[in-house]
Design an enzyme around this catalytic site. Structure first.
Site, PDB file in Angstrom:
ATOM      1  N   LYS A 111      14.644-140.016  17.019  1.00 16.05           N
ATOM      2  CA  LYS A 111      13.780-140.950  17.751  1.00 16.05           C
ATOM      3  C   LYS A 111      14.573-142.055  18.426  1.00 16.05           C
ATOM      4  O   LYS A 111      14.167-142.556  19.474  1.00 16.05           O
ATOM      5  CB  LYS A 111      12.724-141.559  16.823  1.00 16.05           C
ATOM      6  CG  LYS A 111      11.656-140.564  16.417  1.00 16.05           C
ATOM      7  CD  LYS A 111      10.404-141.239  15.927  1.00 16.05           C
ATOM      8  CE  LYS A 111       9.352-140.212  15.556  1.00 16.05           C
ATOM      9  NZ  LYS A 111       8.194-140.772  14.888  1.00 16.05           N
ATOM     10  N   LYS A 194       9.707-128.109  17.532  1.00 12.61           N
ATOM     11  CA  LYS A 194       8.498-128.365  16.751  1.00 12.61           C
ATOM     12  C   LYS A 194       7.343-128.743  17.680  1.00 12.61           C
ATOM     13  O   LYS A 194       7.566-129.441  18.674  1.00 12.61           O
ATOM     14  CB  LYS A 194       8.829-129.536  15.814  1.00 12.61           C
ATOM     15  CG  LYS A 194       7.841-129.856  14.766  1.00 12.61           C
ATOM     16  CD  LYS A 194       8.353-131.006  13.900  1.00 12.61           C
ATOM     17  CE  LYS A 194       8.398-132.325  14.653  1.00 12.61           C
ATOM     18  NZ  LYS A 194       8.627-133.498  13.821  1.00 12.61           N
ATOM     19  N   LYS A 197       3.335-134.441  19.020  1.00 14.21           N
ATOM     20  CA  LYS A 197       2.420-135.282  19.792  1.00 14.21           C
ATOM     21  C   LYS A 197       3.100-135.825  21.039  1.00 14.21           C
ATOM     22  O   LYS A 197       2.442-136.156  22.018  1.00 14.21           O
ATOM     23  CB  LYS A 197       1.978-136.488  18.945  1.00 14.21           C
ATOM     24  CG  LYS A 197       1.146-136.164  17.729  1.00 14.21           C
ATOM     25  CD  LYS A 197       0.919-137.454  16.917  1.00 14.21           C
ATOM     26  CE  LYS A 197       0.407-137.171  15.535  1.00 14.21           C
ATOM     27  NZ  LYS A 197       0.812-138.194  14.564  1.00 14.21           N
TER      28      LYS A 197
END
Ligand code: TYM
Length: 332
Positions: A111, A194, A197
């Site tokens: 991230k 993966k 969102k």
């Protein structure tokens, strides 16, 4: 009774991975545990959020829990920021967490990206807040998708560090429950990534609120390879997109992958995808419709959250007092 704690971030685009990897398992577990299901709004703030969207998504995740089958009368459903013990315990646990443990966290590395110096302290401390979420309620079990495994190991390490430091067995070491075959649902566009969102392509995921037409379009466009489906599970090796679609089918249908391949082995993806569309529409469609209905009923959703906040707040306050006593923080 054993206690479950788990949560979802209110960051929008709730998808099939969140459903199959987490929420659907919670529905099955709720009768056998004292369950606390949180909407982790403080975690969402570790990346920039629009305030109105954050409120909207908090209600949307609440609606998703209930629409998926979580009983708000039997389980505690609340948003994290309403119980001050989460932030407070995160600070206390942070004093026991070596930086070396946090430096190992792969999610932070992903991230934060290349610009590590620009990443926020909150993003770095994210796993400590997650440990606090679980330990504040002395939860014994934590049902999550595979991507949360490393964070749960850290939560266990932090609980152990507290117990050793204060020579107590106050915190149970929480057990991860990574259940079923769809513990890591992959992107529909790229079987090596993966389902997420934050993927910019909406075609990479089936959202819990997608209507039948959208589900059909996304499944038809899902990436595959040119070979027909194999007849045995071994034949899925090295075919990540095929593996992902078969796993999704099997999980939605409550069947094993071997059983699904017994039916579709040797058939073309076009036929298999047609059956997958029907199955996905039949299982996700009603949940999405109920989510949209509940999300519009703000008063109902807010009443669930209020009740949940009261119950979670009581447990949290009691445990915070005990933790403070153990650590030597005076409560005059
Ligand atoms: P979040 O919001 O990213 O995801 C919510 C849940 O969905 C699971 N999940 C998946 N499962 C299978 N395949 C996927 N592609 C997929 N994507 C997401 C996640 O594993 C998770 O179970 N840090 C957590 C939230 C959290 C939490 C906690 C969880 C905060 N405090 C305490 C448990 C206990 C997170 O970001 O989940």
């Amino acid at each position: 009774m054993n206690r479950i704690f788990s949560g979802v971030q209110p960051t929008g685009n709730l998808h099939l991975g969140n459903y199959l990897g987490a929420i659907r398992n919670w529905v099955k577990l709720q009768k056998d545990y004292d369950c606390i299901f949180c909407i982790v709004d403080l975690h969402a703030l570790t990346l920039p959020q629009n305030p109105d969207e954050l409120r909207k998504h908090t209600r949307e995740v609440t609606a998703a829990y209930v629409a998926a089958g979580i009983d708000p009368d039997a389980c505690t459903i609340f948003n994290q920021s309403t119980v001050p013990g989460h932030s407070e315990l995160a600070w206390l646990l942070g004093t026991l967490t070596p930086l070396g443990w946090l430096n190992r966290m792969t999610q932070f590395k992903e991230k934060a990206g290349k610009q590590k110096d620009n990443a926020g302290l909150g993003l770095y401390a994210y796993p400590v807040l997650m440990a606090a979420d679980i330990l504040l309620y002395k939860a014994t079990h934590v049902p999550v998708g595979e991507d949360q495994k490393q964070h749960l190991e850290l939560a266990r390490d932090i609980a152990g560090a507290f117990n050793r430091r204060f020579e107590t067995d106050y915190f149970p070491l929480p057990e991860p429950q990574i259940l079923g075959e769809a513990t890591r649902v992959m992107s529909l566009r790229d079987g090596s990534k993966k389902m997420s969102k934050s993927d910019e392509s909406d075609y990479s995921r089936l959202n819990m609120t997608d209507d039948a037409d959208t589900i059909a379009q996304k499944v038809r466009k899902a990436r595959t390879d040119p070979e027909p489906l194999p007849s045995e599970v071994d034949g899925l090796a090295g075919r990540p997109e095929a593996d992902n679609l078969v796993t999704i089918f099997a999980t939605l249908a409550g069947r094993s992958r071997a059983d699904v391949l017994g039916e579709f082995g040797g058939k073309l993806f076009s036929e298999f995808k047609g059956a997958l569309v029907d199955l996905a529409v039949a299982t996700l469609g009603p949940i999405g419709a109920e989510m949209r209905r509940l999300t519009a009923d703000t008063a109902y959703v807010d009443a669930i959250l209020k009740r949940g906040a009261e119950r979670a707040g009581e447990i949290g306050a009691r445990h915070m007092n005990e933790v403070k006593d153990i650590m030597g923080l005076l409560r005059p």
